[in-house]
Design a protein around this motif. Structure first.
Motif, PDB file in Angstrom:
ATOM      1  N   UNK A  51      70.275  -9.900  -7.339  1.00  0.00           N
ATOM      2  CA  UNK A  51      70.612 -11.047  -7.138  1.00  0.00           C
ATOM      3  C   UNK A  51      69.699 -11.929  -5.795  1.00  0.00           C
ATOM      4  N   UNK A  52      69.140 -12.417  -5.804  1.00  0.00           N
ATOM      5  CA  UNK A  52      68.718 -13.243  -4.916  1.00  0.00           C
ATOM      6  C   UNK A  52      69.684 -14.508  -3.890  1.00  0.00           C
ATOM      7  N   UNK A  53      70.921 -14.593  -5.378  1.00  0.00           N
ATOM      8  CA  UNK A  53      71.747 -16.114  -4.633  1.00  0.00           C
ATOM      9  C   UNK A  53      72.988 -15.368  -5.769  1.00  0.00           C
ATOM     10  N   UNK A  81      71.720 -14.423  -0.461  1.00  0.00           N
ATOM     11  CA  UNK A  81      73.015 -15.433  -0.582  1.00  0.00           C
ATOM     12  C   UNK A  81      74.472 -15.681  -1.268  1.00  0.00           C
ATOM     13  N   UNK A  82      74.952 -16.034  -0.277  1.00  0.00           N
ATOM     14  CA  UNK A  82      76.515 -16.230  -1.463  1.00  0.00           C
ATOM     15  C   UNK A  82      76.580 -17.914  -0.930  1.00  0.00           C
ATOM     16  N   UNK A 113      75.924 -29.614  -7.701  1.00  0.00           N
ATOM     17  CA  UNK A 113      75.272 -30.033  -6.667  1.00  0.00           C
ATOM     18  C   UNK A 113      74.760 -28.253  -6.467  1.00  0.00           C
ATOM     19  N   UNK A 114      76.144 -27.846  -6.268  1.00  0.00           N
ATOM     20  CA  UNK A 114      76.462 -25.849  -5.758  1.00  0.00           C
ATOM     21  C   UNK A 114      74.900 -25.494  -6.776  1.00  0.00           C
ATOM     22  N   UNK A 115      74.911 -25.795  -8.017  1.00  0.00           N
ATOM     23  CA  UNK A 115      74.509 -25.233  -9.150  1.00  0.00           C
ATOM     24  C   UNK A 115      72.882 -25.462  -8.866  1.00  0.00           C
ATOM     25  N   UNK A 116      72.449 -26.369  -8.337  1.00  0.00           N
ATOM     26  CA  UNK A 116      71.083 -26.500  -8.275  1.00  0.00           C
ATOM     27  C   UNK A 116      70.606 -26.389  -6.651  1.00  0.00           C
ATOM     28  N   UNK A 117      71.277 -26.166  -5.905  1.00  0.00           N
ATOM     29  CA  UNK A 117      71.690 -25.412  -4.922  1.00  0.00           C
ATOM     30  C   UNK A 117      71.232 -23.882  -5.123  1.00  0.00           C
ATOM     31  N   UNK A 150      67.465 -24.334  -6.154  1.00  0.00           N
ATOM     32  CA  UNK A 150      66.606 -24.557  -5.111  1.00  0.00           C
ATOM     33  C   UNK A 150      66.393 -23.287  -3.955  1.00  0.00           C
ATOM     34  N   UNK A 151      67.171 -22.083  -4.171  1.00  0.00           N
ATOM     35  CA  UNK A 151      66.977 -21.009  -3.290  1.00  0.00           C
ATOM     36  C   UNK A 151      66.408 -19.619  -4.126  1.00  0.00           C
ATOM     37  N   UNK A 152      66.891 -19.797  -5.363  1.00  0.00           N
ATOM     38  CA  UNK A 152      66.224 -18.976  -5.926  1.00  0.00           C
ATOM     39  C   UNK A 152      64.725 -19.103  -6.124  1.00  0.00           C
TER      40      UNK A 152
END
Length: 81
Positions: free
Chosen positions: A6-8, A45-46, A69-73, A76-78
């Motif tokens: 996992x990356x996020x 990222x955690x 917002x948290x899951x959209x971010x 984005x990170x992934x």
């Protein structure tokens, strides 16, 4: 085993956040907060997220928009990584 790839990681609630930080080897344990991001030594990222319980929604602590917002971010990170 899949979490090692996992990356996020989005952790629900303070307990989940503390356990995810422990699993990821993040020291000292980061302070929990909704939308707070912390990286580990491998660049994963955690992200903290309020638990999706009725309690938080009924008292106004959390809203559907906050969860979005948290899951959209996280997405984005992934996608950027």
């Amino acid at each position: 085993a899949l979490l090692t790839q996992a990356r996020v990681v989005v952790a629900l609630g303070g307990f989940g956040h503390a356990e995810a930080a422990r699993f990821m080897g993040i020291r000292p344990r980061p302070k929990f907060g909704h939308g707070v991001e912390t990286s580990d030594s491998r660049g994963r990222v955690l992200m903290g997220c309020y638990h999706v319980s009725q309690h938080f929604f009924f008292n106004g602590t959390a809203t559907p928009e906050m969860l979005d917002a948290v899951f959209l971010r996280a997405r984005e990170l992934v996608e950027s990584g």
